[in-house]
Enzyme design. Sequence first.
Site, short mmCIF file in Angstrom:
data_model
loop_
_atom_site.label_atom_id
_atom_site.label_comp_id
_atom_site.label_asym_id
_atom_site.label_seq_id
_atom_site.Cartn_x
_atom_site.Cartn_y
_atom_site.Cartn_z
N LYS A 156 0.83 -1.21 0.00
CA LYS A 156 0.00 0.00 0.00
C LYS A 156 0.87 1.27 0.00
O LYS A 156 0.63 2.20 -0.77
CB LYS A 156 -0.93 -0.02 1.21
CG LYS A 156 -2.02 -1.09 1.09
CD LYS A 156 -2.85 -1.21 2.32
CE LYS A 156 -2.16 -1.89 3.47
NZ LYS A 156 -1.80 -3.31 3.27
N ILE A 157 1.89 1.30 0.86
CA ILE A 157 2.71 2.52 0.97
C ILE A 157 3.63 2.67 -0.24
O ILE A 157 3.73 3.75 -0.84
CB ILE A 157 3.51 2.51 2.29
CG1 ILE A 157 2.55 2.57 3.48
CG2 ILE A 157 4.49 3.68 2.35
CD1 ILE A 157 3.16 2.29 4.84
N CYS A 207 9.08 -2.51 2.79
CA CYS A 207 8.72 -3.91 3.06
C CYS A 207 8.56 -4.07 4.57
O CYS A 207 9.06 -3.26 5.34
CB CYS A 207 9.82 -4.84 2.53
SG CYS A 207 11.45 -4.40 3.14
N THR A 234 11.39 4.27 5.91
CA THR A 234 10.24 4.55 6.78
C THR A 234 9.53 3.24 7.13
O THR A 234 8.38 3.28 7.58
CB THR A 234 9.23 5.52 6.10
OG1 THR A 234 8.75 4.91 4.91
CG2 THR A 234 9.84 6.87 5.78
N SER A 235 10.19 2.09 6.90
CA SER A 235 9.50 0.82 7.17
C SER A 235 9.74 0.37 8.61
O SER A 235 8.98 0.74 9.50
CB SER A 235 9.87 -0.24 6.14
OG SER A 235 11.24 -0.55 6.21
N ARG A 236 10.79 -0.37 8.84
CA ARG A 236 11.18 -0.72 10.21
C ARG A 236 12.70 -0.66 10.29
O ARG A 236 13.40 -1.03 9.34
CB ARG A 236 10.71 -2.14 10.58
CG ARG A 236 9.21 -2.24 10.88
CD ARG A 236 8.82 -1.56 12.19
NE ARG A 236 7.40 -1.68 12.50
CZ ARG A 236 6.47 -0.79 12.16
NH1 ARG A 236 6.80 0.30 11.49
NH2 ARG A 236 5.21 -0.97 12.49
N ASP A 260 13.14 7.29 9.33
CA ASP A 260 12.05 7.57 10.27
C ASP A 260 11.99 6.49 11.33
O ASP A 260 11.21 6.58 12.28
CB ASP A 260 10.71 7.64 9.52
CG ASP A 260 9.56 8.07 10.43
OD1 ASP A 260 9.71 9.13 11.08
OD2 ASP A 260 8.56 7.34 10.53
N GLU A 265 15.07 1.83 18.28
CA GLU A 265 14.25 3.01 18.58
C GLU A 265 13.42 2.86 19.84
O GLU A 265 12.98 3.85 20.43
CB GLU A 265 13.34 3.35 17.39
CG GLU A 265 12.20 2.36 17.16
CD GLU A 265 11.28 2.79 16.02
OE1 GLU A 265 11.77 3.10 14.93
OE2 GLU A 265 10.04 2.79 16.25
N HIS A 297 9.96 8.26 14.11
CA HIS A 297 8.80 7.41 13.78
C HIS A 297 7.52 8.25 13.71
O HIS A 297 6.54 7.99 14.41
CB HIS A 297 8.65 6.27 14.79
CG HIS A 297 7.97 5.06 14.20
ND1 HIS A 297 8.39 3.78 14.43
CD2 HIS A 297 6.91 4.95 13.37
CE1 HIS A 297 7.60 2.94 13.79
NE2 HIS A 297 6.69 3.63 13.13
P1 NAD Z 1 1.85 -3.87 2.84
O1 NAD Z 1 1.67 -5.19 3.52
O2 NAD Z 1 0.73 -3.27 2.08
O3 NAD Z 1 3.11 -3.99 1.82
C1 NAD Z 1 4.32 -4.61 2.14
C2 NAD Z 1 4.90 -5.12 0.83
O4 NAD Z 1 6.22 -5.62 1.10
C3 NAD Z 1 4.09 -6.27 0.21
O5 NAD Z 1 3.79 -5.99 -1.13
C4 NAD Z 1 5.03 -7.46 0.34
O6 NAD Z 1 4.88 -8.39 -0.74
C5 NAD Z 1 6.38 -6.78 0.30
N1 NAD Z 1 7.47 -7.61 0.80
C6 NAD Z 1 7.43 -8.60 1.72
N2 NAD Z 1 8.66 -9.15 1.84
C7 NAD Z 1 9.46 -8.49 0.97
C8 NAD Z 1 10.85 -8.60 0.65
N3 NAD Z 1 11.63 -9.54 1.22
N4 NAD Z 1 11.36 -7.77 -0.29
C9 NAD Z 1 10.56 -6.83 -0.88
N5 NAD Z 1 9.26 -6.69 -0.62
C10 NAD Z 1 8.72 -7.50 0.31
O7 NAD Z 1 2.39 -2.89 3.96
P2 NAD Z 1 2.35 -1.29 3.94
O8 NAD Z 1 1.09 -0.82 4.55
O9 NAD Z 1 2.78 -0.80 2.60
O10 NAD Z 1 3.49 -0.99 5.02
C11 NAD Z 1 4.86 -1.36 4.80
C12 NAD Z 1 5.62 -1.27 6.10
O11 NAD Z 1 5.72 0.12 6.46
C13 NAD Z 1 4.90 -1.91 7.31
O12 NAD Z 1 5.23 -3.29 7.40
C14 NAD Z 1 5.44 -1.14 8.47
O13 NAD Z 1 6.57 -1.81 9.00
C15 NAD Z 1 5.89 0.19 7.87
N6 NAD Z 1 5.11 1.33 8.37
C16 NAD Z 1 5.78 2.38 8.93
C17 NAD Z 1 5.07 3.50 9.39
C18 NAD Z 1 5.78 4.69 9.98
O14 NAD Z 1 5.14 5.53 10.64
N7 NAD Z 1 7.08 4.86 9.77
C19 NAD Z 1 3.68 3.51 9.31
C20 NAD Z 1 3.03 2.43 8.71
C21 NAD Z 1 3.75 1.34 8.25
#
Ligand code: NAD
Length: 336
Positions: A156-157, A207, A234-236, A260, A265, A297
């Site tokens: 989604k992101i 991811c 901005t993921s983890r 982020d 953290e 974050h």
């Molecule tokens: P999502 O589940 O919609 O998308 C994650 C994508 O990553 C999926 O398409 C999946 O197939 C892919 N993926 C899985 N393993 C992978 C790999 N080894 N290599 C490449 N791609 C891979 O999740 P989202 O809503 O887009 O969110 C993504 C991440 O962002 C979350 O898991 C969360 O950790 C992080 N996040 C951070 C914040 C923030 O405030 N910084 C807020 C929301 C989410």
Amino acid sequence: MNITVFSTKAYDRQFLLDANNAAGAPHRLTFHETTLTVQSAMLAAGSDVVCAFVNDQLNAEVLTLLHQQGVRLVTLRCAGFNNVDLSAANRLGIHIARVPNYSPAAVAEHSVALMLTLNRHIHRAYLRVREANFSLEGLLGFDMQHRTVGIIGTGKIGTRLAHILYGFDCKLLAYDPIQSPACLELGVHYVPLDTLYAQSQIISLHCPLTPETRHMINAAAFEKMQPGVMLINTSRGAVIDTHAAVTALKTGRIGALGLDVYEEEGDLFFENLSEQVLQDDVFARLLTFPNVLITGHQAFFTREALLAIATTTIDNINQFIKTGNAHHEISTEKLA
Ligand code: NAD
């Protein structure tokens, strides 16, 4: 239902109470500022539901303590669930729910904010101008147009980010085991990870944190990237091996780093520690680089996102009461 809410700030309280009131105030919410740990788990005594956030610990020990106190549902106020031991939850019969889709735009837009700030050195320009220093030395940027951006994870992101960068006329590469139809429609090219590393001037991580992605961006990955690459996370935090990132910053392999999230953290973010001596030497080293920009974050932190998080959380609980399952449950069965 009695709900104990951990890691709360004033803004969490406000949005959750509003969402509960909008649903007719069916729940009694008890708010705690402390994070959920083995030590604080007893605060959930008498609750059916625990509401937790990104740095709350939901390992086997904590889940066992919650189970002993009668907790049947843990509802996360976030999308990621890397902090939950899902097989322990399955064993104990604790349901885990989350908010999978509160505002992809919030996080994608923050990623772009980090990119643009680092590229045009806005963080440095802001400080200079306040001191009447109008020199442009060291502030040289590049056009985003026609730059190659590699997106790792096009869920989604990542997909929302692709839409924004499409507007900048960037060349978009992606790596994800599952291709997004929306990205394909935009003309995003899915390539092997090594090709993305080799061809991207900017790499943005979207991811989830899994055993597979932990320290995926390590010394070997940096070796494959273009010298001077801009890396945005901005993921983890633990998707990047931070020690390797510090080395890559020192050699110039990384030209700019926007974070982020940070792998340690949990001991830092969401608190005002300005009166204390920073104990984390790696984090302190990161702060010394002029080409590193860190936010605590906050990518999710928009009004729209907080409203959606609170509404979905109350909705998860209501659905759990009605049917025995929350709307957005994480399946723990295959992990048993
Ligand atoms: P999502 O589940 O919609 O998308 C994650 C994508 O990553 C999926 O398409 C999946 O197939 C892919 N993926 C899985 N393993 C992978 C790999 N080894 N290599 C490449 N791609 C891979 O999740 P989202 O809503 O887009 O969110 C993504 C991440 O962002 C979350 O898991 C969360 O950790 C992080 N996040 C951070 C914040 C923030 O405030 N910084 C807020 C929301 C989410």
